[in-house]
Design an enzyme around this catalytic site. Structure first.
Site, PDB file in Angstrom:
ATOM      1  N   ASP A   1      -0.160   4.483  -0.001  1.00  0.00           N
ATOM      2  CA  ASP A   1      -0.870   5.700   0.412  1.00  0.00           C
ATOM      3  C   ASP A   1       0.045   6.724   1.070  1.00  0.00           C
ATOM      4  O   ASP A   1      -0.061   7.931   0.826  1.00  0.00           O
ATOM      5  CB  ASP A   1      -1.994   5.360   1.396  1.00  0.00           C
ATOM      6  CG  ASP A   1      -3.135   4.607   0.755  1.00  0.00           C
ATOM      7  OD1 ASP A   1      -3.164   4.490  -0.485  1.00  0.00           O
ATOM      8  OD2 ASP A   1      -4.009   4.113   1.502  1.00  0.00           O
ATOM      9  N   HIS A   2       0.940   6.240   1.945  1.00  0.00           N
ATOM     10  CA  HIS A   2       1.702   7.189   2.751  1.00  0.00           C
ATOM     11  C   HIS A   2       2.919   7.765   2.033  1.00  0.00           C
ATOM     12  O   HIS A   2       3.567   8.678   2.556  1.00  0.00           O
ATOM     13  CB  HIS A   2       2.038   6.568   4.105  1.00  0.00           C
ATOM     14  CG  HIS A   2       0.792   6.352   4.911  1.00  0.00           C
ATOM     15  ND1 HIS A   2      -0.003   7.399   5.318  1.00  0.00           N
ATOM     16  CD2 HIS A   2       0.172   5.217   5.322  1.00  0.00           C
ATOM     17  CE1 HIS A   2      -1.057   6.916   5.969  1.00  0.00           C
ATOM     18  NE2 HIS A   2      -0.973   5.603   5.977  1.00  0.00           N
TER      19      HIS A   2
ATOM     20  N   ARG B   1       4.014  18.803   2.009  1.00  0.00           N
ATOM     21  CA  ARG B   1       4.646  20.030   1.518  1.00  0.00           C
ATOM     22  C   ARG B   1       4.052  20.531   0.208  1.00  0.00           C
ATOM     23  O   ARG B   1       4.526  21.515  -0.350  1.00  0.00           O
ATOM     24  CB  ARG B   1       6.155  19.804   1.353  1.00  0.00           C
ATOM     25  CG  ARG B   1       6.915  19.638   2.654  1.00  0.00           C
ATOM     26  CD  ARG B   1       6.974  20.916   3.471  1.00  0.00           C
ATOM     27  NE  ARG B   1       7.739  21.951   2.798  1.00  0.00           N
ATOM     28  CZ  ARG B   1       9.049  22.138   2.948  1.00  0.00           C
ATOM     29  NH1 ARG B   1       9.736  21.344   3.756  1.00  0.00           N
ATOM     30  NH2 ARG B   1       9.670  23.104   2.308  1.00  0.00           N
TER      31      ARG B   1
ATOM     32  N   GLY C   1       1.017  -1.438   4.375  1.00  0.00           N
ATOM     33  CA  GLY C   1       1.430  -0.128   3.900  1.00  0.00           C
ATOM     34  C   GLY C   1       2.208   0.697   4.896  1.00  0.00           C
ATOM     35  O   GLY C   1       3.407   0.929   4.734  1.00  0.00           O
TER      36      GLY C   1
ATOM     37  N   GLU D   1      -8.758   0.479  -3.015  1.00  0.00           N
ATOM     38  CA  GLU D   1      -9.649   0.522  -1.857  1.00  0.00           C
ATOM     39  C   GLU D   1     -10.561   1.735  -1.986  1.00  0.00           C
ATOM     40  O   GLU D   1     -10.096   2.834  -2.309  1.00  0.00           O
ATOM     41  CB  GLU D   1      -8.836   0.605  -0.563  1.00  0.00           C
ATOM     42  CG  GLU D   1      -7.963  -0.614  -0.330  1.00  0.00           C
ATOM     43  CD  GLU D   1      -7.136  -0.519   0.937  1.00  0.00           C
ATOM     44  OE1 GLU D   1      -6.669  -1.564   1.416  1.00  0.00           O
ATOM     45  OE2 GLU D   1      -6.945   0.610   1.443  1.00  0.00           O
TER      46      GLU D   1
ATOM     47  N   HIS E   1      -5.689   3.548  -1.547  1.00  0.00           N
ATOM     48  CA  HIS E   1      -7.007   3.907  -1.013  1.00  0.00           C
ATOM     49  C   HIS E   1      -7.315   5.336  -1.431  1.00  0.00           C
ATOM     50  O   HIS E   1      -6.711   6.281  -0.934  1.00  0.00           O
ATOM     51  CB  HIS E   1      -7.009   3.776   0.513  1.00  0.00           C
ATOM     52  CG  HIS E   1      -8.342   4.039   1.138  1.00  0.00           C
ATOM     53  ND1 HIS E   1      -8.552   3.911   2.502  1.00  0.00           N
ATOM     54  CD2 HIS E   1      -9.544   4.406   0.616  1.00  0.00           C
ATOM     55  CE1 HIS E   1      -9.822   4.205   2.774  1.00  0.00           C
ATOM     56  NE2 HIS E   1     -10.436   4.513   1.639  1.00  0.00           N
TER      57      HIS E   1
ATOM     58  N   ASN F   1       0.854  -1.190   0.000  1.00  0.00           N
ATOM     59  CA  ASN F   1       0.000   0.000   0.000  1.00  0.00           C
ATOM     60  C   ASN F   1       0.892   1.243   0.000  1.00  0.00           C
ATOM     61  O   ASN F   1       1.715   1.423   0.900  1.00  0.00           O
ATOM     62  CB  ASN F   1      -0.903  -0.019   1.229  1.00  0.00           C
ATOM     63  CG  ASN F   1      -1.914   1.109   1.223  1.00  0.00           C
ATOM     64  OD1 ASN F   1      -1.570   2.264   0.997  1.00  0.00           O
ATOM     65  ND2 ASN F   1      -3.164   0.787   1.504  1.00  0.00           N
TER      66      ASN F   1
ATOM     67  N   HIS G   1      -4.019  -4.685   7.740  1.00  0.00           N
ATOM     68  CA  HIS G   1      -4.218  -3.531   8.621  1.00  0.00           C
ATOM     69  C   HIS G   1      -3.369  -3.677   9.884  1.00  0.00           C
ATOM     70  O   HIS G   1      -3.565  -4.574  10.690  1.00  0.00           O
ATOM     71  CB  HIS G   1      -5.676  -3.320   9.030  1.00  0.00           C
ATOM     72  CG  HIS G   1      -5.909  -1.909   9.532  1.00  0.00           C
ATOM     73  ND1 HIS G   1      -6.072  -0.837   8.677  1.00  0.00           N
ATOM     74  CD2 HIS G   1      -5.959  -1.396  10.782  1.00  0.00           C
ATOM     75  CE1 HIS G   1      -6.243   0.272   9.392  1.00  0.00           C
ATOM     76  NE2 HIS G   1      -6.165  -0.046  10.660  1.00  0.00           N
TER      77      HIS G   1
END
Length: 242
Positions: free
Chosen positions: A8-9, A17, A212, A69, A42, A6, A190
């Site tokens: 996402d981050h 920024r 993730g 997701e 996601h 994942n 998760h």
């Protein structure tokens, strides 16, 4: 066992920024090169990390599968039909939550979920439902026609004692076997980390783990290639344990 990374981050860091870097596309390609079997993203309703353009860009760039997701909304359904990922995982979503707090309540929304599942399936997209390891929810997922369930491992990952973690592990193990007996493909994810993934990876009924946050955190110190490699190796070794 398959590893879904994942990303996402990666977008979270970029958005902090308002820059164009780090690139989710580059992260997806690096993850693929070093062991990811699929890429998970996601697209939240509030777009707090992944943006619409990211999803299209990653879908067009990767060679493996895209697992999108999404919440159970008409907007997200329309987006999925435009992007055409290989997989869609329907997840619960609350605006103020930091991360997904629990599994989808399939029992309370069977008609709507069945409708979404049929539309996506007819379009050639495989549907997964992100649910707690509860037999009633698993049965409901089967009843609405979803071919895949992803079991929410958050309670296991967040357990504050060995006894509680064992309890949650057994719940996941039993749920995975129940889902498998129904003929469902079983995934999980998760809160999984390099430190707690082994027991979950040992559950033979589980085919895929989506991970993730901990991978991106490890990547800050090790680099993304090594973080992905170590996680994949931990999963592989877990399968070899008696």
């Amino acid at each position: 066992m398959l590893l879904g990374v994942n990303i996402d981050h990666i977008a979270t860091v970029r958005n902090a920024r308002g820059t164009t870097y780090p690139s989710p596309v580059e992260a997806a390609l690096v993850a693929e090169t070093h062991g990811a079997d699929l890429i998970t993203m996601h697209l939240r309703e509030d777009r707090r990390h992944i943006k619409d353009a990211d999803v299209f860009a990653v879908k067009n760039a990767i060679r493996t599968r895209l697992n999108l997701e999404m919440a159970l909304t008409e907007e997200m359904l329309e987006n999925a039909l435009k992007v055409m990922p290989e997989d869609v995982c329907i997840v619960p979503e609350k605006r103020q939550e930091i991360t997904t707090e629990g599994g989808l309540d399939v029992l309370a929304q069977q008609e709507k979920i069945a409708g979404f599942t049929k539309i996506l399936t007819d379009a050639g997209i495989r549907v997964s439902l992100f649910i707690d390891a509860d037999d009633r929810q698993i049965q409901a997922a089967y009843d609405v026609g979803a071919p895949v369930v992803e079991l929410h491992t958050g309670a296991y990952a967040d357990a504050r004692s060995h006894a509680e973690q064992l309890k949650q592990f057994e719940r996941l193990q039993n749920g995975a076997h129940f889902a498998g007996d129904l003929g469902l493909v079983v995934n999980a994810g998760h809160g999984l980390t390099i430190h707690n993934v082994t027991p979950i990876a040992q559950i033979l009924a589980i085919r895929e783990l989506n991970i993730g946050h901990s991978l991106i955190a490890q990547a800050l110190f090790l680099g993304l290639p090594e973080a992905v490699r170590q996680m994949k190796e931990a999963m592989f070794r877990a399968r070899l344990l008696p």
